[in-house]
Design a protein around this motif. Structure first.
Motif, PDB file in Angstrom:
ATOM      1  N   GLY A 258       1.598  -6.834   6.335  1.00 19.38           N
ATOM      2  CA  GLY A 258       2.582  -5.799   6.641  1.00 19.38           C
ATOM      3  C   GLY A 258       2.398  -4.524   5.845  1.00 19.38           C
ATOM      4  N   GLN A 259       3.497  -3.779   5.728  1.00 21.48           N
ATOM      5  CA  GLN A 259       3.456  -2.474   5.094  1.00 21.48           C
ATOM      6  C   GLN A 259       3.095  -2.557   3.611  1.00 21.48           C
ATOM      7  OE1 GLN A 259       3.609   0.406   6.658  1.00 21.48           O
ATOM      8  NE2 GLN A 259       3.200   1.437   4.717  1.00 21.48           N
ATOM      9  N   LYS A 260       3.524  -3.627   2.940  1.00 24.18           N
ATOM     10  CA  LYS A 260       3.203  -3.762   1.515  1.00 24.18           C
ATOM     11  C   LYS A 260       1.707  -3.941   1.298  1.00 24.18           C
ATOM     12  CE  LYS A 260       7.509  -5.274  -0.600  1.00 24.18           C
ATOM     13  NZ  LYS A 260       8.167  -6.280  -1.467  1.00 24.18           N
ATOM     14  N   ARG A 261       1.065  -4.670   2.204  1.00 27.60           N
ATOM     15  CA  ARG A 261      -0.387  -4.829   2.080  1.00 27.60           C
ATOM     16  C   ARG A 261      -1.076  -3.485   2.279  1.00 27.60           C
ATOM     17  NH1 ARG A 261      -3.593  -8.661   6.214  1.00 27.60           N
ATOM     18  NH2 ARG A 261      -2.956  -6.999   7.640  1.00 27.60           N
ATOM     19  N   THR A 262      -0.659  -2.743   3.292  1.00 29.72           N
ATOM     20  CA  THR A 262      -1.238  -1.424   3.533  1.00 29.72           C
ATOM     21  C   THR A 262      -1.039  -0.511   2.335  1.00 29.72           C
ATOM     22  OG1 THR A 262      -0.772  -1.668   5.902  1.00 29.72           O
ATOM     23  CG2 THR A 262      -1.219   0.558   5.090  1.00 29.72           C
ATOM     24  N   GLU A 263       0.161  -0.557   1.749  1.00 32.60           N
ATOM     25  CA  GLU A 263       0.465   0.261   0.565  1.00 32.60           C
ATOM     26  C   GLU A 263      -0.433  -0.138  -0.609  1.00 32.60           C
ATOM     27  OE1 GLU A 263       4.115   0.614  -2.676  1.00 32.60           O
ATOM     28  OE2 GLU A 263       4.492  -0.271  -0.694  1.00 32.60           O
ATOM     29  N   ILE A 265      -3.427  -1.566  -0.512  1.00 34.11           N
ATOM     30  CA  ILE A 265      -4.820  -1.156  -0.262  1.00 34.11           C
ATOM     31  C   ILE A 265      -4.995   0.333  -0.534  1.00 34.11           C
ATOM     32  CG2 ILE A 265      -6.557  -0.888   1.559  1.00 34.11           C
ATOM     33  CD1 ILE A 265      -5.482  -3.532   2.728  1.00 34.11           C
ATOM     34  N   LYS A 266      -4.025   1.141  -0.145  1.00 30.44           N
ATOM     35  CA  LYS A 266      -4.102   2.582  -0.424  1.00 30.44           C
ATOM     36  C   LYS A 266      -4.143   2.840  -1.929  1.00 30.44           C
ATOM     37  CE  LYS A 266      -1.859   4.382   3.752  1.00 30.44           C
ATOM     38  NZ  LYS A 266      -0.659   5.071   4.293  1.00 30.44           N
ATOM     39  N   LYS A 267      -3.345   2.112  -2.677  1.00 31.20           N
ATOM     40  CA  LYS A 267      -3.307   2.303  -4.135  1.00 31.20           C
ATOM     41  C   LYS A 267      -4.600   1.846  -4.782  1.00 31.20           C
ATOM     42  CE  LYS A 267       1.702   2.195  -4.712  1.00 31.20           C
ATOM     43  NZ  LYS A 267       2.854   1.535  -5.358  1.00 31.20           N
TER      44      LYS A 267
END
Length: 934
Positions: A258-263, A265-267
């Motif tokens: 979900g969104q936490k995984r995407t966040e 990976i960006k970090k």
């Protein structure tokens, strides 16, 4: 049944037009509700686990592993550079920054603290190496014990050597047991001394490193510094002699999708970018299964949106150009847009999300959903221009073309719904979402569209509407039909030859199981994964086995290691040295021998003159001994052994003698001092290190780094075993061999290789079965619709022909099916059969083979082109899965159009001519009989 359907559609049309305002307001309210649902609940997931049945045994094994160890697949930071030390520094920086991301990540593994293992490091040597060390130190221990005042140095060793080369010593056979180990070490010392005098660079020990694998490393001849260096190297997950270093971390709890995984990976990518600025000579990138999955989701979502926008734009443009007006095409597009809103909101209410498979339905529904509006509008304009009133035109359209639209829409929806009859949740969800999407488009085309036409056209007025429809309604010129039907039998013969050719190509169609091939090959995470697959690390993909205790883990690990398809096994038991008790006995013996030996690693002066004399004497003795030994080689085995020893000694001694004679005294003393410290200072420190080994116990779990225990030991005491494949298991053949092998050891083994092995084949099988069910359901619907065997066969004829051509085309151009484009099997059947239905329906109505002289030919062509546009829009995708789907479906729909608009009308043309001849025959015969009677 056919009559009842037509009457029902006419009744529905009448009620819809009668209450057109209520119908429009009702659907507008539904659209507003759908938009609100989308703005608050829209969600796309790419969790593989959510695409699979919860009661699947394979899935249960995987969920049990995740529950036991509380982790998912790792993020992997790949660091590549020519300087191993710089790689390690960068790895430590990455690890430090990753820990700051907690709780988004956990179990960061950059550098493992192996310091507790140093006093047990001898346990990682083989028993033979330990015995060799035990034997080698005997001479030193004996000399140091007998003459405590003598220190280990060049002069002492040369003096010892001269004593041992006395004829009286060498003639005694029992002395050779002590002499052989001594001479091996002595020759090594001489070569090191020669290197130092010649100023050759030190020999760098190269050991192939693998994470947490210290056993069977030849450390018996290494210096203490080398041994500690090896230990430090194993603290990092490094390969290629330290030029490739990996840092791994597990997703934190609740941050694996979900969104936490995407966040997260960006970090992580921002961390890599910042550190990359500090180390410009290094190549640093991010990969791992969570990254591959998330990038796949982002790519496919972006491509799906762009494709949908492109498809809608191109369809709108084609619609306006084809009908040369704005109003009615605009109404059709508005109806389509409203149906799309319902279609997107429906899965949010019923399922809760779209998945990476079902999100592709938007572009498909745009291409196929507009088909119904085109068919309806074309027939409506034809009836208006023919002189009917608005209501009469709508009723006729709904009764005849509406029935064809209803049949075509139902066959397409059924093709999607057949995907629900399998064990793959992701495919079931796609079938539901796409099937209802088609039904929503069908419903809007048979209710909302005529309601809006009736309401708007009634306000405009019949005369103005009729004038506009006369301008927009177009048919082909007569020469087109002349060319099209120039040689029906010749056209059918060419089609038959093409069919035979393509049929022979079908067996060449393969299936590409490699999921990496579906990714955008330009993505950094894909390139990094391929880089790892081609490196000694063999990628980070592994199978997983869970053992209940150490004994079971040890037994399984040995069984896995023995398999031909396994490269390496990682678990707690592979970190523990083997045969610890037996090795401890030898180590205790070594330590006991060194316990009372006086050792001093301080720097000592070298007597150069004495050393030069000893070298000269020893060289002379060696040359004489070599000549003497050669005389007895044929009759004495010991003489042959002496020849071998002297042949190694003489070159080393000659090198030393040559350099000592050549160098000035000052430089010679400097080099001899350096050589003595390098050789004997480290030797004595090595003996001191050997004496420091802990002989009280072997290696236990308490000696292992915290990160290793967290990885391999669960809170309940279960042990994880990672099985690394020897070949690239993204490829099917290697994956099948690997999974079949490891299942012989543990039937409950799990992990990505096992899941790919099971689920991709399940996906392929599910789509194949869905295509079979779709075809059966469509045959039944078509038979019920036409209630005429010939017409039913003719309606299916273009589809069968197009299917053979498409498969043959794929075989000819070596385009395989894959987990993404395999969807075309049921989809092409559902979408392609509609054109045959429209064609046969119009022919059965008026018996006219020249479709393009009616609105039907134009409508089929335009609707077919919109479907082609819908799928061709996927060709802009960088995500190769969507690209391959768009390519195959574009070709399939194009072939369906050709077979429906060109090939099938040839059959109708021949049927019409035969019918004309039969009619002429039945008319002429009575006239001839009458004349005869007269």
């Amino acid at each position: 049944m056919k009559k009842n359907l037509e009457n029902f559609l006419a009744w529905l049309l009448h009620k819809t037009c009668l209450h057109c305002r209520i119908v429009i307001l009702l659907f507008l309210g539904l659209t507003g509700l759908s938009i609100w649902i989308l703005s608050t609940q829209f969600k796309v997931i790419n969790d593989t686990n959510a695409l699979i049945r919860k009661d699947s045994p394979i899935h249960k094994y995987y969920l049990e592993y995740r529950k036991e160890f509380g982790v998912a697949e790792d993020y992997v930071v790949v660091i590549h550079g020519d300087d191993p030390e710089e790689n390690k520094k960068a790895a430590l920086e990455v690890g430090k920054k990753l820990r700051e991301l907690a709780p988004l990540v956990q179990n960061v593994r950059d550098r493992l603290d192996l310091s507790k293992l140093e006093t047990h490091l001898l346990l990682y040597l083989s028993i033979d190496d330990l015995k060799k060390i035990d034997s080698e130190i005997d001479g030193y221990v004996k000399a140091l014990k007998e003459q405590p005042e003598i220190k280990l140095d060049l002069n002492t060793v040369l003096n010892q050597a001269n004593e041992k080369f006395q004829e009286s010593y060498l003639r005694k056979h029992e002395n050779w047991k002590e002499f052989i180990p001594f001479i091996d070490r002595f020759i090594s010392i001489l070569n090191q001394l020669a290197d130092q005098l010649e100023q050759k660079p030190n020999y760098q020990v190269k050991v192939q490193k693998s994470s947490l694998q210290l056993q069977d490393k030849d450390m018996s001849n290494l210096k203490v510094e080398d041994i500690r260096s090896i230990l430090e190297d194993h603290e990092f997950l490094s390969f290629e002699d330290g030029k490739l270093v990996l840092v791994t971390a597990s997703p934190g709890k609740g941050a694996s999708d979900g969104q936490k995984r995407t966040e997260t990976i960006k970090k992580i990518r921002q961390i890599i970018a910042d550190i990359g600025m500090e180390y410009p000579s290094l190549s640093i990138g991010l990969t791992g299964e969570p990254v591959l999955e998330d990038d796949q989701l982002q790519e496919s979502s972006k491509d799906s949106l762009n494709s949908a926008l492109l498809a809608f734009s191109l369809v709108s443009f084609l619609f306006f150009i084809s009908y040369r007006e704005i109003l009615r095409p605009a109404i059709g597009l508005i109806v389509l847009a409203m149906a799309l809103c319902w279609s997107l909101a429906f899965p949010m209410v019923t399922i809760g999300h779209l998945n990476i498979i079902s999100e592709a339905f938007v572009a498909m529904v745009i291409g196929m959903g507009i088909d119904f509006s085109i068919q309806f509008m074309s027939r409506y304009e034809e009836e208006i221009s023919g002189g009917k009133t608005i209501l009469e035109a709508l009723k006729t359209t709904s009764k005849h073309t509406g029935a064809a639209i209803f049949t075509g829409g139902c066959t397409t929806a059924i093709a999607f719904f057949t995907m629900c009859f399998n064990d793959f949740i992701g495919l079931q969800e796609f079938g539901i979402v796409a099937g209802f999407g088609i039904l929503f488009c069908l419903l809007s085309s048979l209710t909302l569209l005529p309601a809006m036409y009736f309401w708007i056209d009634s306000k405009i007025g019949l005369n103005r509407i009729r004038q506009s429809t006369i301008k927009t309604t177009w048919t082909t010129p007569q020469w087109f039909n002349t060319v099209l039907f120039f040689s029906p039998r010749g056209t059918l013969t060419l089609a038959s030859l093409a069919t035979v050719f393509f049929a022979f190509m079908i067996p060449k169609v393969g299936f590409d199981y490699n999921l990496l091939n579906l990714q955008n090959q330009n993505l950094d995470c894909v390139q990094r994964e391929l880089e790892l697959l081609n490196s000694p690390s063999r990628g980070m993909i592994s199978a997983l086995s869970v053992a209940n205790n150490e004994e079971e883990a040890k037994k399984r690990a040995k069984a896995f290691e023995a398999l031909p398809s396994v490269a390496e096994v990682r678990t707690l038991t592979t970190i523990f040295p083997e045969q610890q008790e037996e090795k401890l006995q030898i180590i205790r013996n070594i330590v006991d021998k060194l316990k009372d030996v006086p050792l001093d690693s301080s720097k000592k002066e070298v007597n150069a003159d004495r050393l030069k004399k000893d070298i000269d004497d020893l060289l002379q003795k060696s040359e004489e001994g070599y000549k003497t030994a050669q005389k007895f080689v044929a009759i004495a085995p010991q003489a042959k052994e002496a020849v071998d020893i002297f042949s190694k000694l003489i070159p080393a001694l000659s090198r030393i003698q040559k350099q000592m004679n050549k160098l000035p005294k000052t430089e010679l003393n400097k080099r001899l001092s350096r050589a003595q410290f390098e050789i004997f200072g480290t030797m004595e420190s090595g003996l001191l290190w050997l004496r420091s080994q802990d002989t009280s116990r072997g290696v236990t779990k308490d000696d292992l780094p915290k990160e290793v225990l967290e990885r391999f030991l669960s809170p309940h005491g279960k042990i994880l075993i990672e099985i690394i494949p020897k070949e690239n298991v993204w490829e099917r053949k290697a994956d099948v061999q690997f999974v079949n092998d490891i299942r012989k050891v543990d039937p409950k083994v799990t992990g990505t290789p096992v899941q790919n092995y099971e689920y991709i084949e399940l996906l392929r099988k599910s789509y194949t079965e869905a295509a079979q069910w779709a075809f059966v359901a469509i045959v039944i619907l078509i038979v019920l619709r036409f209630q005429n065997l010939l017409y039913s066969i003719l309606a299916l004829f273009p589809l069968v022909l197009a299917a053979i051509w498409t498969l043959g085309w794929m075989g000819f151009f070596s385009i395989p099916f894959n987990p993404a484009n395999i969807i075309t099997l049921p989809l092409a059947i559902g979408a392609g059969v509609a054109y045959g239905i429209y064609t046969v329906d119009r022919y059965s109505e008026d018996g006219n083979a020249q479709l393009f002289s009616t609105s039907t030919g134009k409508a089929i062509l335009v609707s077919g082109l919109t479907a082609v546009i819908g799928f061709a829009s996927l060709l802009i995708s960088s995500y190769q899965g969507l690209y391959s789907l768009g390519l195959v479906m574009t070709i399939a729909i194009s072939f369906c159009l050709i077979t429906s608009l060109i090939i099938l009308p040839q059959v109708f043309y021949l049927m019409s001519n035969k019918k004309k001849k039969d009619n002429e025959l039945t008319i002429d015969l009575p006239a001839e009989e009458t004349l005869a009677n007269k």
